[in-house]
Motif scaffolding. Structure first.
Motif, mmCIF file in Angstrom:
data_model
loop_
_atom_site.group_PDB
_atom_site.id
_atom_site.type_symbol
_atom_site.label_atom_id
_atom_site.label_comp_id
_atom_site.label_asym_id
_atom_site.label_seq_id
_atom_site.Cartn_x
_atom_site.Cartn_y
_atom_site.Cartn_z
ATOM 1 N N ILE A 24 -4.520 9.877 1.204
ATOM 2 C CA ILE A 24 -5.475 8.910 1.757
ATOM 3 C C ILE A 24 -4.818 7.539 1.907
ATOM 4 C CG2 ILE A 24 -7.592 7.621 1.257
ATOM 5 C CD1 ILE A 24 -8.634 10.228 -0.046
ATOM 6 N N LEU A 25 -4.104 7.104 0.880
ATOM 7 C CA LEU A 25 -3.439 5.807 0.957
ATOM 8 C C LEU A 25 -2.377 5.778 2.047
ATOM 9 C CD1 LEU A 25 -3.062 4.846 -2.803
ATOM 10 C CD2 LEU A 25 -4.574 3.830 -1.119
ATOM 11 N N PHE A 26 -1.668 6.881 2.231
ATOM 12 C CA PHE A 26 -0.642 6.931 3.269
ATOM 13 C C PHE A 26 -1.273 6.835 4.650
ATOM 14 C CE2 PHE A 26 2.211 9.195 6.188
ATOM 15 C CZ PHE A 26 3.335 8.409 6.037
ATOM 16 N N VAL A 27 -2.376 7.529 4.870
ATOM 17 C CA VAL A 27 -3.060 7.476 6.165
ATOM 18 C C VAL A 27 -3.579 6.059 6.425
ATOM 19 C CG1 VAL A 27 -5.081 8.279 7.437
ATOM 20 C CG2 VAL A 27 -3.634 9.915 6.232
ATOM 21 N N PHE A 71 -2.339 3.309 5.229
ATOM 22 C CA PHE A 71 -1.154 2.499 5.497
ATOM 23 C C PHE A 71 -0.702 2.668 6.942
ATOM 24 C CE2 PHE A 71 3.479 2.529 5.937
ATOM 25 C CZ PHE A 71 3.754 1.199 5.673
ATOM 26 N N VAL A 72 -0.628 3.893 7.431
ATOM 27 C CA VAL A 72 -0.178 4.140 8.799
ATOM 28 C C VAL A 72 -1.139 3.516 9.805
ATOM 29 C CG1 VAL A 72 0.215 5.957 10.514
ATOM 30 C CG2 VAL A 72 1.167 6.187 8.230
ATOM 31 N N VAL A 73 -2.438 3.652 9.577
ATOM 32 C CA VAL A 73 -3.429 3.070 10.491
ATOM 33 C C VAL A 73 -3.299 1.544 10.521
ATOM 34 C CG1 VAL A 73 -5.900 2.689 10.833
ATOM 35 C CG2 VAL A 73 -5.044 4.984 10.358
ATOM 36 N N LEU A 74 -3.198 0.920 9.364
ATOM 37 C CA LEU A 74 -3.050 -0.537 9.323
ATOM 38 C C LEU A 74 -1.741 -0.982 9.966
ATOM 39 C CD1 LEU A 74 -4.420 -1.379 5.774
ATOM 40 C CD2 LEU A 74 -5.515 -1.781 7.981
ATOM 41 N N PHE A 75 -0.687 -0.211 9.788
ATOM 42 C CA PHE A 75 0.600 -0.529 10.407
ATOM 43 C C PHE A 75 0.497 -0.475 11.930
ATOM 44 C CE2 PHE A 75 4.788 0.926 11.993
ATOM 45 C CZ PHE A 75 5.525 -0.201 11.667
ATOM 46 N N LEU A 76 -0.165 0.558 12.452
ATOM 47 C CA LEU A 76 -0.325 0.677 13.901
ATOM 48 C C LEU A 76 -1.203 -0.439 14.457
ATOM 49 C CD1 LEU A 76 -0.689 4.540 14.302
ATOM 50 C CD2 LEU A 76 1.286 3.106 14.857
ATOM 51 N N VAL A 77 -2.249 -0.787 13.739
ATOM 52 C CA VAL A 77 -3.109 -1.888 14.172
ATOM 53 C C VAL A 77 -2.322 -3.194 14.212
ATOM 54 C CG1 VAL A 77 -5.089 -3.315 13.488
ATOM 55 C CG2 VAL A 77 -5.264 -0.825 13.459
ATOM 56 N N SER A 78 -1.492 -3.436 13.226
ATOM 57 C CA SER A 78 -0.705 -4.665 13.215
ATOM 58 C C SER A 78 0.333 -4.669 14.338
ATOM 59 C CB SER A 78 -0.024 -4.867 11.867
ATOM 60 O OG SER A 78 0.975 -3.902 11.663
ATOM 61 N N MET A 81 0.830 -1.191 0.000
ATOM 62 C CA MET A 81 0.000 0.000 0.000
ATOM 63 C C MET A 81 0.872 1.252 0.000
ATOM 64 S SD MET A 81 -3.398 0.967 2.097
ATOM 65 C CE MET A 81 -4.006 -0.578 1.632
ATOM 66 N N LEU A 82 1.994 1.162 0.675
ATOM 67 C CA LEU A 82 2.906 2.304 0.671
ATOM 68 C C LEU A 82 3.455 2.552 -0.738
ATOM 69 C CD1 LEU A 82 4.202 4.449 2.405
ATOM 70 C CD2 LEU A 82 6.053 2.866 2.897
ATOM 71 N N GLY A 83 3.630 1.482 -1.475
ATOM 72 C CA GLY A 83 4.092 1.616 -2.860
ATOM 73 C C GLY A 83 3.095 2.374 -3.718
ATOM 74 N N TRP A 84 1.793 2.107 -3.515
ATOM 75 C CA TRP A 84 0.763 2.836 -4.267
ATOM 76 C C TRP A 84 0.766 4.315 -3.896
ATOM 77 C CZ3 TRP A 84 -1.556 1.410 -8.477
ATOM 78 C CH2 TRP A 84 -1.698 0.060 -8.757
ATOM 79 N N ALA A 85 0.943 4.605 -2.608
ATOM 80 C CA ALA A 85 0.978 6.000 -2.171
ATOM 81 C C ALA A 85 2.153 6.724 -2.813
ATOM 82 C CB ALA A 85 1.063 6.087 -0.647
ATOM 83 N N LEU A 86 3.304 6.071 -2.872
ATOM 84 C CA LEU A 86 4.468 6.686 -3.515
ATOM 85 C C LEU A 86 4.251 6.853 -5.020
ATOM 86 C CD1 LEU A 86 7.351 4.867 -1.637
ATOM 87 C CD2 LEU A 86 6.625 7.242 -1.392
ATOM 88 N N THR A 87 3.576 5.894 -5.643
ATOM 89 C CA THR A 87 3.278 6.002 -7.074
ATOM 90 C C THR A 87 2.394 7.209 -7.357
ATOM 91 O OG1 THR A 87 3.441 3.613 -7.320
ATOM 92 C CG2 THR A 87 2.260 4.811 -9.050
ATOM 93 N N PHE A 88 1.326 7.380 -6.564
ATOM 94 C CA PHE A 88 0.456 8.521 -6.770
ATOM 95 C C PHE A 88 1.165 9.835 -6.451
ATOM 96 C CE2 PHE A 88 -3.054 5.433 -6.746
ATOM 97 C CZ PHE A 88 -3.756 5.903 -7.847
ATOM 98 N N LEU A 89 2.093 9.817 -5.494
ATOM 99 C CA LEU A 89 2.862 11.015 -5.191
ATOM 100 C C LEU A 89 3.738 11.402 -6.378
ATOM 101 C CD1 LEU A 89 3.770 13.162 -3.161
ATOM 102 C CD2 LEU A 89 5.521 11.564 -2.401
#
Length: 53
Positions: free
Chosen positions: A33-36, A38-45, A1-9
């Motif tokens: 949106i994708l970065f947020v 990603f961060v939420v899913l990372f914190l949950v994990s 998901m972080l890769g998609w955020a970087l692609t859109f950036l």
């Protein structure tokens, strides 16, 4: 998901340089949106892993 955020950036940066403001704005919004998400899913994990061990 972080890769998609970087692609859109990157798409947003290229579109901004070329003068396509609408596309740049939309791509930047999607990247944010994708970065947020990603961060939420990372914190949950991290929390789930800490509770499991």
């Amino acid at each position: 998901m972080l890769g998609w955020a970087l692609t859109f950036l990157i798409v947003a940066l290229v579109a901004g340089i070329l003068g396509f403001g609408g596309i740049a704005g939309a791509s930047a919004g999607i990247a944010q949106i994708l970065f947020v998400v990603f961060v939420v899913l990372f914190l949950v994990s991290l929390v789930a892993r800490a509770l499991r061990s």
